[in-house]
Write a protein that holds these residues in place. Structure first.
Motif, PDB file in Angstrom:
ATOM      1  N   HIS A  78       0.836  -1.192   0.000  1.00  0.00           N
ATOM      2  CA  HIS A  78       0.000   0.000   0.000  1.00  0.00           C
ATOM      3  C   HIS A  78       0.875   1.248   0.000  1.00  0.00           C
ATOM      4  O   HIS A  78       2.025   1.204   0.416  1.00  0.00           O
ATOM      5  CB  HIS A  78      -0.957   0.003   1.181  1.00  0.00           C
ATOM      6  CG  HIS A  78      -2.025  -1.044   1.068  1.00  0.00           C
ATOM      7  ND1 HIS A  78      -2.950  -1.259   2.050  1.00  0.00           N
ATOM      8  CD2 HIS A  78      -2.301  -1.923   0.080  1.00  0.00           C
ATOM      9  CE1 HIS A  78      -3.756  -2.250   1.663  1.00  0.00           C
ATOM     10  NE2 HIS A  78      -3.375  -2.660   0.475  1.00  0.00           N
ATOM     11  N   PHE A  87     -10.055  10.136  -0.005  1.00  0.00           N
ATOM     12  CA  PHE A  87     -11.276  10.222  -0.800  1.00  0.00           C
ATOM     13  C   PHE A  87     -12.147  11.341  -0.215  1.00  0.00           C
ATOM     14  O   PHE A  87     -12.626  11.226   0.919  1.00  0.00           O
ATOM     15  CB  PHE A  87     -12.006   8.884  -0.793  1.00  0.00           C
ATOM     16  CG  PHE A  87     -11.118   7.734  -1.209  1.00  0.00           C
ATOM     17  CD1 PHE A  87     -10.356   7.827  -2.368  1.00  0.00           C
ATOM     18  CD2 PHE A  87     -11.022   6.583  -0.441  1.00  0.00           C
ATOM     19  CE1 PHE A  87      -9.521   6.786  -2.752  1.00  0.00           C
ATOM     20  CE2 PHE A  87     -10.193   5.541  -0.818  1.00  0.00           C
ATOM     21  CZ  PHE A  87      -9.440   5.644  -1.975  1.00  0.00           C
ATOM     22  N   HIS A  89     -15.107  12.426  -0.532  1.00  0.00           N
ATOM     23  CA  HIS A  89     -16.520  12.246  -0.201  1.00  0.00           C
ATOM     24  C   HIS A  89     -16.737  11.266   0.943  1.00  0.00           C
ATOM     25  O   HIS A  89     -17.859  10.983   1.312  1.00  0.00           O
ATOM     26  CB  HIS A  89     -17.279  11.778  -1.434  1.00  0.00           C
ATOM     27  CG  HIS A  89     -16.770  10.460  -1.970  1.00  0.00           C
ATOM     28  ND1 HIS A  89     -15.476  10.299  -2.420  1.00  0.00           N
ATOM     29  CD2 HIS A  89     -17.367   9.261  -2.130  1.00  0.00           C
ATOM     30  CE1 HIS A  89     -15.308   9.054  -2.836  1.00  0.00           C
ATOM     31  NE2 HIS A  89     -16.441   8.397  -2.663  1.00  0.00           N
ATOM     32  N   MET A  90     -15.650  10.730   1.479  1.00  0.00           N
ATOM     33  CA  MET A  90     -15.787   9.753   2.569  1.00  0.00           C
ATOM     34  C   MET A  90     -15.270  10.344   3.877  1.00  0.00           C
ATOM     35  O   MET A  90     -14.329  11.129   3.872  1.00  0.00           O
ATOM     36  CB  MET A  90     -14.958   8.498   2.253  1.00  0.00           C
ATOM     37  CG  MET A  90     -15.441   7.724   1.058  1.00  0.00           C
ATOM     38  SD  MET A  90     -14.462   6.208   0.932  1.00  0.00           S
ATOM     39  CE  MET A  90     -15.132   5.530  -0.572  1.00  0.00           C
ATOM     40  N   PHE A  98     -11.586   1.667   3.980  1.00  0.00           N
ATOM     41  CA  PHE A  98     -11.708   1.329   2.555  1.00  0.00           C
ATOM     42  C   PHE A  98     -10.970   0.042   2.141  1.00  0.00           C
ATOM     43  O   PHE A  98     -11.559  -0.824   1.487  1.00  0.00           O
ATOM     44  CB  PHE A  98     -11.253   2.525   1.708  1.00  0.00           C
ATOM     45  CG  PHE A  98     -11.444   2.357   0.235  1.00  0.00           C
ATOM     46  CD1 PHE A  98     -12.687   2.522  -0.355  1.00  0.00           C
ATOM     47  CD2 PHE A  98     -10.365   2.020  -0.583  1.00  0.00           C
ATOM     48  CE1 PHE A  98     -12.858   2.358  -1.716  1.00  0.00           C
ATOM     49  CE2 PHE A  98     -10.532   1.862  -1.952  1.00  0.00           C
ATOM     50  CZ  PHE A  98     -11.773   2.029  -2.515  1.00  0.00           C
ATOM     51  N   PRO A  99      -9.693  -0.127   2.522  1.00  0.00           N
ATOM     52  CA  PRO A  99      -8.992  -1.347   2.099  1.00  0.00           C
ATOM     53  C   PRO A  99      -9.653  -2.623   2.630  1.00  0.00           C
ATOM     54  O   PRO A  99      -9.682  -3.643   1.931  1.00  0.00           O
ATOM     55  CB  PRO A  99      -7.590  -1.185   2.702  1.00  0.00           C
ATOM     56  CG  PRO A  99      -7.444   0.271   2.926  1.00  0.00           C
ATOM     57  CD  PRO A  99      -8.807   0.776   3.269  1.00  0.00           C
ATOM     58  N   MET A 102     -12.749  -3.287   0.546  1.00  0.00           N
ATOM     59  CA  MET A 102     -12.406  -3.843  -0.757  1.00  0.00           C
ATOM     60  C   MET A 102     -11.976  -5.300  -0.637  1.00  0.00           C
ATOM     61  O   MET A 102     -12.193  -6.096  -1.528  1.00  0.00           O
ATOM     62  CB  MET A 102     -11.261  -3.037  -1.406  1.00  0.00           C
ATOM     63  CG  MET A 102     -11.630  -1.631  -1.808  1.00  0.00           C
ATOM     64  SD  MET A 102     -13.053  -1.551  -2.913  1.00  0.00           S
ATOM     65  CE  MET A 102     -14.339  -1.013  -1.806  1.00  0.00           C
ATOM     66  N   ARG A 146      -4.884   4.419   6.829  1.00  0.00           N
ATOM     67  CA  ARG A 146      -5.526   3.750   5.692  1.00  0.00           C
ATOM     68  C   ARG A 146      -4.548   2.807   5.006  1.00  0.00           C
ATOM     69  O   ARG A 146      -4.916   1.715   4.574  1.00  0.00           O
ATOM     70  CB  ARG A 146      -6.031   4.806   4.707  1.00  0.00           C
ATOM     71  CG  ARG A 146      -6.921   4.267   3.635  1.00  0.00           C
ATOM     72  CD  ARG A 146      -7.405   5.369   2.718  1.00  0.00           C
ATOM     73  NE  ARG A 146      -6.290   5.966   1.970  1.00  0.00           N
ATOM     74  CZ  ARG A 146      -6.451   6.869   0.998  1.00  0.00           C
ATOM     75  NH1 ARG A 146      -7.666   7.293   0.687  1.00  0.00           N
ATOM     76  NH2 ARG A 146      -5.414   7.360   0.363  1.00  0.00           N
ATOM     77  N   GLY A 147      -3.284   3.230   4.944  1.00  0.00           N
ATOM     78  CA  GLY A 147      -2.283   2.389   4.308  1.00  0.00           C
ATOM     79  C   GLY A 147      -1.918   1.172   5.154  1.00  0.00           C
ATOM     80  O   GLY A 147      -1.491   0.148   4.638  1.00  0.00           O
TER      81      GLY A 147
END
Lengths: 360, 264
Positions: A78, A87, A89-90, A98-99, A102, A146-147
Motif C-alpha cells: 500500500h 477520498f 466524499h468519505m 476502505f482497504p 475492498m 488507511r495504508g
C-alpha cells in the motif's frame, strides 16, 4: 530471504532512463529510505514496486514470488501518496476502512480493526469528519492509518512530509518512527530531503540519475560516502582535489596543490592517482593564527565570510590556493554572532580520522 | 470617491444589460395574466389563459411529446456523455486524443447546420421515417457534448492520485468506479441530465428539421400558433416553459457550480 528483491530493474520513458539497472534487497521490518534529487527516479521506482509501472527489464520479487503481471490492487503493497489522496466524499472512518471493505472483510472485523487503527493514529474523535475539515498533519495520519489497516507486507511513503511545515514535519517524523516500530511493517520511504532520510531510516539508498549510488546505514552514508555525489548530496561537505602521495597500510598521504599534505586514514587508493578529499564542516576546527599545530592536519587561511544560524555559525575559510572550506562552530555562549572577523588570519585543521578520500 | 463613481457606472451598465435581457421575458409573464385578447394594454388579472391551455388538446399532446422526448433523450445523452467525459479525462492518448473535438463539435456547430445534416442523414442514409425516433436521436446528439463537458470539468477538478490510491488499496477497476468515481461525479451527472433536459425541451431549430409531419413538440406548437397571432395562450405556455427551464438550470448550477462556466 529478503522481503523485496529488486533485480536489475530498468524503466525508461522515451530517451529518459528513469530507473537504470537497479538492484536492491529490502528486509522484513526495515525502515528503508530512497533519497535523491527530484527527477532521480525514486518515484518511478516506488511506482514499479506498487505496480503502477512495469519494468522494461529486470524483475521484482516479493517474498520470493515474482511481481510481474501482478496488478496494483492485487499486491500486498500500500502507498501513502504525497497529496495523501484521501477520498474527499468519505469520512475519516470510511477512508481508513476502505482497504478492508475492498478485501471483503466482515462488518464486525472492520469495526474492530477500524477502532484499532483510529487509536493508533490518535484520530478516534475525528472519525466522522470529512478530509477537508482536517489539518495537514491529521490528513497525513488518516493516509497512514488507511495504508496500514489491511496489514500490507510493504508500506510505500511518497514524500509524505513534503506538504507539512517544518515544525510539524519534525513531529510527524518522530511519530513515523514510533509507528513503524509499533506495527513492524516494512516501510519504504521516498524523500528528497537528506535530513528526513538520516532521521528515520535503518538504511538509505541514495539515488542519482536512475541508479543507486550507495546503500548503507545513515551514519555510514553520512560518514563514509562512497563518491562525490553522495558526499555532496547528504549533508554539506568540503571537497578538495588531491593527488595520492602514499597509500600505506596505516595512513594515506594526500597532496593538496598549493596548500600542503593531508594525512588521513588508510583507504583504497593507488599512489599517484587523483581524487578528492571530503571533510564535513563540523569536523573542522578553527585555531587562532600563531598557535602551535596540535592537529594532524593544519593549514593557514583567512576568514572570508560567516553565516550566523543561531545554534551554529558557519565560517568560510579561504586557503592559500584559493579553495574555500566551510567550518562550523557551535555558539555555546549566547549573545555573540561570531568570534572571528572577516579578513582575520586563522588556521584550520582536523584530525586524521576526520574526512574520507574519494576516488575519481 | 472616484471608485464609487466608477462602480456606479458599472452598476448602471449591468442593470441596462439585464433589463434588455429580462424585460421582454417579464412582459410575456405579465401578459399571460392579462384579461385581454390583445397584448396591448393591461386590463386586469386573470388565470383563464392557463385554464384554456389545459383544455387545448393539441397543446397538451405537444407538451406530452416534449416531456417524453426530453426524458428519454437526456437519459441517453447523460449515459453516453458521462462515458465520453470520463474517457476524455482518463485516456488522452492515441486516437482518443481527438475524442474531445468529436464530442464537443456538435456543441459549437450552428444549430441550423446540425438540423439540415441530420435531416439529410435520416432521410438519405438511414431512410428513417421522421418522427419521435428521429427527434430523439437528434436531441441525444446535441446534448452529449454538454454532459461530457460538465463531467470532464468535474473530473479535472479532482486529485488524480485518488484513483491510483483506490487501486493501490485493493479496489478493482469496477469497485473504483462504483465507490470513488461515481459518487464524486454524481453532481455533474445530475447537472448534465438537467442541462440536457432543458436543451431538449426548448429546442426548436433542430427539431423543426427532423420532426416530420406527424409529431409536434411544444416549441413547434408555439411557433405554429404565433404564425396566426401572439395570443395570451402563447404567453401562458411560454411562461410555464420558462419557469421549468429556469428552475432546472438553477438546480443544475447548484449541483455543479462549474457546469455553467463550461457552457460559455
Amino acid at each position: 530471504m529478503a522481503l523485496l528483491e529488486i533485480r536489475h530493474v530498468s524503466r525508461r520513458f522515451g530517451d529518459l532512463k528513469a530507473v537504470d539497472d537497479v538492484c536492491l534487497s529490502i528486509e522484513a521490518g526495515e525502515f528503508f529510505t530512497l533519497v535523491g534529487p527530484s527527477g532521480c527516479g525514486k518515484t518511478t521506482l516506488l511506482r514499479l514496486i506498487a505496480g503502477f509501472e512495469e519494468p522494461d527489464t529486470g524483475e521484482l520479487l516479493l517474498d520470493g514470488q515474482t511481481l510481474a503481471g501482478v496488478l496494483p490492487e492485487q499486491r500486498p503493497v500500500h502507498t501513502v501518496f504525497q497529496s495523501y489522496a484521501l477520498f474527499p466524499h468519505m469520512t475519516v472512518a470510511e477512508n481508513i476502512a476502505f482497504p478492508l471493505q475492498m478485501a471483503g472483510r466482515s462488518p464486525d472485523e472492520i469495526r474492530h480493526r477500524l477502532q484499532d487503527a483510529l487509536d493508533l493514529v490518535h484520530l478516534a474523535d475525528k472519525a466522522r469528519q470529512l478530509p477537508h475539515q482536517l489539518s495537514g498533519g491529521q490528513k497525513q495520519r488518516v493516509a497512514l492509518a488507511r495504508g496500514l489497516i489491511n496489514k500490507p507486507r510493504l508500506l510505500l511513503l511518497d514524500e509524505p512530509l513534503a506538504a507539512l511545515d517544518a515544525k510539524l514535519r519534525e513531529q510527524i517524523t518522530a511519530e513515523l518512527i514510533a509507528l513503524q516500530r509499533e506495527v513492524g511493517i516494512t516501510f519504504i520511504f521516498v524523500t528528497h530531503s537528506q535530513q528526513e532520510a538520516l532521521a528515520v531510516s535503518h538504511r538509505i539508498a541514495v539515488m542519482n540519475a536512475g541508479h543507486i549510488e550507495q546503500v548503507d546505514a545513515p551514519e555510514q552514508v553520512y560518514g563514509y560516502p562512497r563518491n562525490r555525489f553522495v558526499a555532496d548530496f547528504i549533508g554539506t561537505v568540503n571537497l578538495l582535489p588531491v593527488e595520492v602521495r602514499e597509500a600505506g597500510n596505516d595512513r594515506l598521504r594526500l597532496l593538496v596543490a598549493g596548500v600542503g599534505e593531508i594525512v588521513s586514514m588508510p583507504a583504497a587508493a593507488r599512489t599517484g592517482e587523483r581524487g578528492a578529499f571530503a571533510v564535513r564542516p563540523e569536523q573542522l576546527d578553527i585555531i587562532a593564527d600563531g598557535e602551535r599545530p596540535r592537529l594532524d592536519n593544519q593549514f593557514k587561511g583567512t576568514v572570508q565570510d560567516h553565516l550566523y544560524l543561531g545554534d551554529v555559525t558557519i565560517y568560510k575559510i579561504a586557503l592559500p590556493n584559493g579553495a574555500v572550506l566551510e567550518a562550523m562552530r557551535a555558539n555555546a555562549a549566547p549573545g555573540r554572532a561570531r568570534f572571528l572577523e572577516r579578513g582575520e588570519p586563522v588556521q584550520v585543521g582536523w584530525r586524521r580520522q576526520a574526512g574520507v578520500y574519494l576516488r575519481d | 470617491m472616484r471608485r464609487t463613481k466608477r462602480s456606479l457606472w458599472l452598476w448602471a451598465a449591468a442593470l441596462a444589460v439585464y433589463a434588455f435581457l429580462y424585460v421582454p421575458l417579464a412582459v410575456v409573464v405579465l401578459f399571460s395574466f392579462n384579461d385581454s385578447l390583445l397584448n396591448a394594454e393591461w386590463i386586469g388579472f386573470t388565470t383563464r389563459w392557463y385554464a384554456l391551455l389545459f383544455d387545448d388538446e393539441a397543446m397538451l399532446g405537444a407538451a406530452a411529446n416534449s416531456l417524453l422526448i426530453a426524458l428519454i433523450a437526456s437519459a441517453l445523452a447523460t449515459l453516453l456523455g458521462t462515458l465520453a467525459g470520463i474517457a476524455m479525462q482518463r485516456w488522452p492518448v492515441g486516437v482518443l486524443r481527438c475524442l474531445p473535438l468529436l464530442v464537443l463539435a456538435p456543441v459549437a456547430m450552428p444549430e441550423i447546420l446540425l438540423g439540415v445534416s441530420l435531416l439529410l442523414f435520416f432521410r438519405q442514409v438511414l431512410d428513417l421515417t421522421l418522427g419521435l425516433i428521429s427527434i430523439l436521436i437528434a436531441h441525444v446528439t446535441f446534448s452529449i457534448g454538454f454532459v461530457a463537458i460538465i463531467v470532464r470539468v468535474r473530473l479535472a477538478g479532482l486529485d488524480e492520485s485518488i484513483f491510483d490510491a483506490a487501486r493501490d488499496l485493493g479496489a478493482r477497476p469496477w469497485q473504483t468506479f462504483r465507490h470513488i468515481t461515481l459518487p464524486l461525479i454524481r453532481p455533474a451527472i445530475l447537472a448534465g441530465f438537467l442541462m440536457s433536459f432543458t436543451l431538449s425541451i426548448d429546442d426548436f431549430v433542430i427539431t423543426f428539421f427532423v420532426a416530420g409531419v406527424g409529431v409536434t413538440t411544444l416549441p413547434l406548437q408555439i411557433y405554429s400558433m404565433i404564425k396566426v397571432a401572439v395570443t395570451p395562450e402563447v404567453n401562458a405556455v411560454s411562461t410555464l416553459l420558462m419557469a421549468l427551464t429556469l428552475s432546472l438550470i438553477a438546480l443544475a448550477s447548484k449541483l455543479a457550480p462549474d457546469a455553467l462556466k463550461a457552457r460559455a
